[in-house]
Each structure stands twice: as C-alpha cells, then as structure tokens.
Scaffold this motif. Structure first.
Motif, PDB file in Angstrom:
ATOM      1  N   THR A 340       0.835  -1.217   0.000  1.00 45.56           N
ATOM      2  CA  THR A 340       0.000   0.000   0.000  1.00 45.56           C
ATOM      3  C   THR A 340       0.859   1.253   0.000  1.00 45.56           C
ATOM      4  OG1 THR A 340      -1.741  -1.176   1.206  1.00 45.56           O
ATOM      5  CG2 THR A 340      -1.815   1.230   1.242  1.00 45.56           C
ATOM      6  N   LYS A 343       2.381   1.788  -3.453  1.00 42.43           N
ATOM      7  CA  LYS A 343       1.401   2.292  -4.425  1.00 42.43           C
ATOM      8  C   LYS A 343       1.046   3.752  -4.175  1.00 42.43           C
ATOM      9  CE  LYS A 343      -0.755  -2.157  -5.539  1.00 42.43           C
ATOM     10  NZ  LYS A 343      -1.980  -3.007  -5.424  1.00 42.43           N
ATOM     11  N   GLU A 344       1.056   4.154  -2.897  1.00 37.34           N
ATOM     12  CA  GLU A 344       0.721   5.536  -2.553  1.00 37.34           C
ATOM     13  C   GLU A 344       1.935   6.462  -2.616  1.00 37.34           C
ATOM     14  OE1 GLU A 344      -1.077   5.332   1.269  1.00 37.34           O
ATOM     15  OE2 GLU A 344      -2.953   4.451   0.532  1.00 37.34           O
TER      16      GLU A 344
END
Length: 431
Positions: A340, A343-344
């Motif tokens: 996560t 991806k961020e």
C-alpha cells in the motif's frame, strides 16, 4: 594507523570461512581487512574445503591457513580437542600471535584454538553470532559446551543486546566481560538501482539459507496465501538448503511457476544484483541475533518486512522496517502494508536509505571498537594452570579438567620435541 596504537597480531579462528558463504564468513573477512588497513597483522585459521588445503593469500595480503582437517558435520570438524594441538601450536608460534579471536558458538575449531591459545599464555576473544534456546536437548548440550569453552575467555563480543543477554544466560559469562559490537555492511557494495525494478509488478525478494531456523515454513505459507490473491506479485528467492523442496512443492501445488523464481545458491557478489530488482525484502527468521540480510536490503533501498525476533528490532529504525510477529497472518499484513505504501508513493528515497545505512554501520567503526577490546584484554594477567582448572571446574563438568590437563601435558611434550626456538618465524607480507 595512529602511531600511538600498538600493532597487534591477531588470529581469527572459525570453521566458517570462504569459500563457504554466510554472515560469519563475511564478518571475519571484513573485520580482518579493516584491521590490516589499520596496521595490524591478521591471519585466519579454518579447516580445508575440498582440495583447498594449505596457505592462501586473499585481498590485502590476508593469510589463511586451511588446515588438513576433515569436516565432521555441518561444516564443523570433529571435537577431538587433542589431535590438532601440535599443528595449531606451531602456527601460533610461527606467526607470533598475541590474540586469538574465535567466531561462532557452533564452531568446534574456534573453541579448540581458543583453549590451546589460553594454555599457551595468549589472550582470547570470542564473538557470538547467534541466539540459542534453553529447552530442547541439543540446546542444553550446546549451552553446556559453550559454558565450558568460555570459562577462561578474556572477553566476549555479541552482535546485539539481545545476543548479549542470551550469551550471559546460556554460557554463564560475567556481564562485564561481554561487549556489544554489531555487524556492519559495506554500503558502497549495495548501491540502489531503481531502474532494475519491473514497474508492472511488485517484486518481493528473499535471500536466505533455506533451513528451518530461517522460517522457510512461514515463507512457503505466505507465498501460498498471497500469490493467488495478488496476480501482480512476484517472488525472487535466492539461497539453498534442506528446505528447498518445500518451496518447490508449494510452487507446483498452487501453479505459480512464473510468479516464484528459485535462484538457488548465490555468491555474495551476486546478492546486490538480485536485491536491486525488488521492491520489498522479506525476512521470516524464527531466531536471529543480528540479520545482515535486512541491512543489505535496506542499503539497496528496499522496503523491509521482517519477523520481530531476537536482535532484529535493534538493527534498523522504524522508518525503514515493518516488524511483524512470526506467524503467517502478521507477515501477510506487514507485506500488504508495504505494498500500500509503495502504491501511494509513501517510500523513502533509495539513495537516502543507502546513506543512512552507511552512517549507522561502518566496518571501520566496528574495527575501532574491536581494537578497544583488544587493548583492554592485553592488560589481563595470565593465570597459572591451577587457576585455569578452577575456572573450568565452575562449569560443573569435572571430567573436562582431565581434557584440559591432557592438552596442557601434550603442549609441554610438544615443546620438548619441537622447541619454540627452532620454529621459523613467518615473514610479514608487505603490499
């Protein structure tokens, strides 16, 4: 080297050295190189590897004695205690050794050379690179053997504070005789290269010996859980060992041959080229005094997900590692959190990671701290045989006094047959 510093002559002794690969081998080599750079003389004593027998010279003139002793089990020699006395004594005299520095609790040769060195009046240091339990039979026997062998050691070095507590408890070494000096990494050999990463996939890299202690069962369970749920996830696994079959079985069972690459055994020079291909580094160890692999991965700019065991929480700051419990669910959650963040875009610059590792772990700094230990033990007074036997008696294994007495008698007999004054002194190799 500082001219005020005394030039020391050190013998590194261990069953584990190149061409075998691992953390202990790398530690001995890098520490020796830095000691040589600082003007000391260093030799290495280890057993033969295949047809590699005799004397070899490595980088910077590091002299390695590959003794003609056969391996008994797990790269260790048979613990005879007496069969190699004449050979080891000859080398210690020939090289004018002042300090014997043994490495690894599992190394029989290390303990033999340290005991022989002590009986010859030399100073001895022991570095413990591992943690060990207290419950099962093998742990009880190993701990008692370690306690006996460290009864007369001048000083111990552990690679983490957790390791120090473990060694003090299992070997009953006095706490003031144990120092904590961590491992280090040559961060310049692990420069990041983000261009090597495949932007279409999230790549998880694992570099480890495939043995139970390294959590291969957890590794296999994590792969079986995540590969079917994340089609864009790839695993690259470097290393070999008796648990390789488990990963091969899982890969076949879930049909993810393209998602899981098994590279087999890697040379240390090849590790960096594997690490730079990854986004996340996964460590599933069940016990670890200090994990060199996670530091190397962090130096390459990878997100590190690791089990929270042993000395691992001491190694990297929270901003560079996701710590998990040693179970499948916790590891999966840690990996998902890392995915996560990637991806961020919530990631640290890889080159900043490398710079931080370089500042935290330097082989030259570790060498200077080791020199302080050497300087301190040189001030210790040598004990007569009677006091040494009394120290061994404190271990509670009184028959071992017979072994030590026999070793002492054989050393005296060897002195009569091969007198010290007739042993040629080895010339120092000047490069």
């Amino acid at each position: 080297m500082d001219t005020r510093k005394k030039r020391q002559v050190v013998c590194m002794a261990s069953d584990f050295f190149y061409p075998n690969t691992g953390g202990v081998e790398e530690h001995i080599f890098n520490l020796s190189q830095c000691l040589i750079k600082r003007g000391h003389k260093v030799i290495v004593l280890t057993h033969s590897y295949g047809d590699r027998v005799g004397i070899r010279y490595l980088t910077a003139g590091l002299k390695v004695y590959y003794l003609p002793i056969r391996v008994f089990y797990a790269q260790c020699v048979l613990p005879t205690m007496i069969c190699n006395i004449a050979l080891i004594r000859n080398i210690l005299i020939r090289e004018c050794i002042e300090i014997v520095h043994g490495h690894s609790a599992f190394s029989v040769l290390c303990h033999e050379v340290c005991i022989i060195g002590k009986l010859m009046g030399l100073k001895t240091v022991f570095t413990d690179h591992s943690l060990f339990g207290f419950a099962d039979t093998s742990a009880v026997l190993t701990n008692k053997y370690l306690q006996i062998c460290l009864s007369e050691i001048d000083h111990c070095i552990c690679v983490s504070h957790t390791g120090k507590e473990n060694t003090v408890l299992r070997a009953k070494v006095q706490a003031h005789k144990v120092s904590v000096i961590p491992n280090a990494v040559d961060a310049f050999s692990f420069i990041p290269d983000p261009c090597q990463r495949d932007q279409k996939f999230i790549t998880i890299v694992i570099v480890s010996r495939l043995v139970y202690r390294k959590g291969v069962n957890l590794m296999a369970a994590v792969i079986a859980d995540m590969c079917p749920r994340y089609p864009n996830l790839r695993f690259i696994i470097g290393g070999d060992g008796p648990k390789m079959w488990l990963l091969q079985e899982v890969r076949e069972k879930i049909g993810c041959q393209e998602s899981v690459r098994l590279l087999g055994s890697l040379k240390h020079s090849e590790v960096r080229n594997v690490l730079v291909k990854g986004d996340i580094f996964l460590n599933t160890s069940l016990t670890e005094a200090y994990c060199m692999a996670i530091v190397e991965a962090a130096a390459c700019g990878l997100k590190v997900v690791s089990t929270k065991v042993g000395g691992i929480p001491e190694v990297l700051p929270e901003s560079m590692i996701y710590l998990t419990e040693p179970n499948v669910g916790s590891l999966v959650r840690g990996i998902e959190k890392a995915i996560t963040d990637i991806k961020e875009g919530n990631i640290m610059c890889p080159f900043k990671c490398n710079r931080l590792v370089r500042e935290m772990y330097s082989w030259m700094d570790i060498t200077k701290r080791t020199e302080i230990v050497y300087d301190r033990i040189l001030l210790n007074k040598n004990k007569p045989l009677g006091q040494q036997l009394r120290s061994y008696l404190n271990s509670g294994v009184w028959p071992f006094l017979l072994v030590i007495s026999l070793m002492y008698i054989l050393l005296q007999l060897t002195e009569r047959i091969y007198k010290r004054k007739y042993i040629d002194k080895a010339r120092d190799l000047r490069l």
